[in-house]
Design a protein around this motif. Structure first.
Motif, mmCIF file in Angstrom:
data_model
loop_
_atom_site.group_PDB
_atom_site.id
_atom_site.type_symbol
_atom_site.label_atom_id
_atom_site.label_comp_id
_atom_site.label_asym_id
_atom_site.label_seq_id
_atom_site.Cartn_x
_atom_site.Cartn_y
_atom_site.Cartn_z
ATOM 1 N N ILE A 76 -114.337 -112.163 -43.397
ATOM 2 C CA ILE A 76 -113.711 -111.007 -42.992
ATOM 3 C C ILE A 76 -114.519 -110.605 -41.436
ATOM 4 C CG2 ILE A 76 -113.622 -108.340 -43.239
ATOM 5 C CD1 ILE A 76 -113.536 -108.558 -45.814
ATOM 6 N N LYS A 77 -115.471 -111.488 -41.876
ATOM 7 C CA LYS A 77 -116.199 -111.272 -40.407
ATOM 8 C C LYS A 77 -115.594 -112.301 -39.581
ATOM 9 C CE LYS A 77 -120.994 -111.579 -38.312
ATOM 10 N NZ LYS A 77 -122.133 -112.207 -38.511
ATOM 11 N N THR A 117 -112.007 -110.958 -37.841
ATOM 12 C CA THR A 117 -112.198 -109.994 -37.613
ATOM 13 C C THR A 117 -111.184 -109.695 -36.192
ATOM 14 O OG1 THR A 117 -114.153 -109.026 -38.519
ATOM 15 C CG2 THR A 117 -114.034 -108.119 -36.423
ATOM 16 N N LYS A 118 -110.958 -110.876 -35.663
ATOM 17 C CA LYS A 118 -110.633 -111.401 -34.150
ATOM 18 C C LYS A 118 -108.379 -111.120 -34.551
ATOM 19 C CE LYS A 118 -113.976 -113.146 -31.040
ATOM 20 N NZ LYS A 118 -113.635 -114.222 -29.676
ATOM 21 N N ALA A 174 -113.750 -103.412 -41.731
ATOM 22 C CA ALA A 174 -112.775 -104.267 -40.405
ATOM 23 C C ALA A 174 -112.115 -103.370 -39.950
ATOM 24 C CB ALA A 174 -113.019 -105.407 -41.204
ATOM 25 N N ALA A 185 -112.843 -105.423 -31.987
ATOM 26 C CA ALA A 185 -112.525 -106.185 -33.129
ATOM 27 C C ALA A 185 -112.132 -107.152 -32.254
ATOM 28 C CB ALA A 185 -111.249 -106.414 -33.842
ATOM 29 N N ALA A 203 -115.550 -108.880 -31.052
ATOM 30 C CA ALA A 203 -116.743 -109.471 -31.803
ATOM 31 C C ALA A 203 -116.991 -111.416 -31.656
ATOM 32 C CB ALA A 203 -116.430 -109.381 -33.501
#
Length: 410
Positions: free
Chosen positions: A306-307, A310-311, A398, A406, A409
């Motif tokens: 998920i990180k 994020t974009k 998120a 986002a 990020a």
């Protein structure tokens, strides 16, 4: 849920991130595989114990005697102890309210002959209740009854394999069989879950054997079935009390196990139950640890995924995507991967158990290792729910980030 475009995106995401998808699925599959194997092996051990006692009723007790090994009340060591009808009657009178089945036994080895076919077999003289103590299955005819005992009838019930040995495919019921020189009427043919040895036995009335083979009231052994309503502890206490009373009646030293013993299935069942309880507790502990490791693995992977996305989520939101759609696509992807991986782990574990089942039985006495589908499905559902939670929380976080944040990020 049934949005075709969403599913197309999910499969594209899985295909694009194959390593991540494989690692997520492997964590789940390995946890379920190990869980399946552990429970399967313990279940196989349970089957082994059950099979070992398949021949006798689960509430059976056996009174056996031999020779004294300790002097007692001025009586010498080496004295032969002999059970009699009076001992059988004593047990019935004293403990009848705690006994479901009862039978005396006399063991003989006789030559059974029909026309030109003859062989030596184990013949047991019994009372009618013996049918239930040995879990005898009557295939044809009937078992020995009280009328046979009263009339001292010369009748015999033969095992299925004796019938095959002496009669082949011809009918045996109602025929006369030469038993050690005496003619007996075949009244029944039985089978037994105990295997070939048990099906090469024959049964005759106890009173007939006492009259013809000794003209006495001697018996070799007393078999009982305690009241199944008794708890295991109560059944064990009953067996111990009966043993003490019989020792006192026959003037046997209280610690002389050679002279008299009462084998009580309640003790065996209690011991097996405790042993299996410990094994299952260990398996649950190890299995739970495996599931927890799987949950942690999924959580860590999903947080990273998920990180990493994020974009992507920021672009989706900038284009008008709702936070719920972003969360939904992540959760659906996670549930799909964990469900497929759980099924693969379950299938492979079940296949392995069937593949190594015979070798486990031959080498380690683990019979028919298998696992309840419900248990493994339950474990899989736990992992799926854990994966759902592991993906939902960071995905929700998120999805609520502003698009500009986002997109910036790292």
């Amino acid at each position: 849920m049934f949005d075709l475009d969403r599913w197309r995106e999910i499969f594209q995401s899985i295909n694009k991130n194959r390593l991540r998808s494989v690692m997520s699925g492997f964590t789940v599959a390995f946890a379920i595989l190990l869980f399946t194997l552990l429970f399967g092996i313990v279940s196989g051990l349970s089957n082994t114990f059950t099979d070992a006692f398949a021949d006798d009723a689960q509430n059976a007790m056996f009174v056996r005697v031999w020779k004294t090994s300790k002097p007692y009340k001025g009586l010498q060591t080496g004295r032969t102890i002999q059970l009699r009808n009076s001992d059988y009657n004593y047990i019935n009178d004293e403990y009848g309210n705690k006994i479901q089945y009862k039978s005396s036994r006399i063991y003989k080895n006789f030559t059974l002959k029909y026309k030109n076919e003859a062989s030596n077999y184990s013949v047991m003289a019994i009372n009618p209740d013996h049918q239930f103590l040995e879990k005898t299955i009557i295939n044809e005819g009937r078992y020995v009854n009280e009328r046979d005992i009263k009339d001292k009838s010369k009748v015999i019930v033969i095992g299925r394999l004796i019938k095959e040995d002496l009669f082949g495919q011809k009918p045996a019921l109602g025929k006369r069989l030469n038993v050690n020189g005496s003619s007996y009427l075949i009244i029944g043919i039985f089978s037994d879950e105990g295997g070939d040895n048990e099906e090469r036995k024959a049964f005759i009335p106890l009173s007939t054997a006492q009259m013809i083979y000794g003209n006495n009231d001697y018996i070799s052994q007393i078999a009982l079935g305690y009241d199944p309503k008794l708890s295991l502890d109560a059944a064990v206490a009953f067996g111990n009390q009966m043993e003490r009373d019989l020792r006192n009646k026959m003037n046997i030293h209280p610690d002389d196990q050679s002279a008299l013993s009462v084998q009580n299935m309640a003790e065996a069942n209690k011991g097996v139950g405790q042993f299996m309880g410990i094994l299952y507790a260990i398996v649950i502990l190890v299995g739970s640890g495996t599931l927890v490791a799987g949950i942690i693995g999924i959580s860590n992977i999903m947080i990273f995924v998920i990180k990493e996305r994020t974009k992507e989520f920021g672009i989706r939101k900038a284009l008008g995507a709702k936070p719920s759609s972003i969360v939904g696509i992540v959760v659906q992807e996670t549930v799909l991967i964990t469900t497929l991986a759980g099924y693969l782990g379950l299938s492979f574990g079940t296949y392995l158990l069937s593949l190594i089942g015979n070798s486990l039985e031959e080498d380690y006495f683990i019979k028919d290792p298998s696992v309840s589908t419900g248990i493994v499905i339950g474990a899989t559902i736990v992992l799926i729910l854990s994966g759902l939670i592991a993906s939902y929380i960071p995905a929700k976080k998120a999805a609520n980030i502003k698009p500009i944040v986002a997109l910036r990020a790292d």
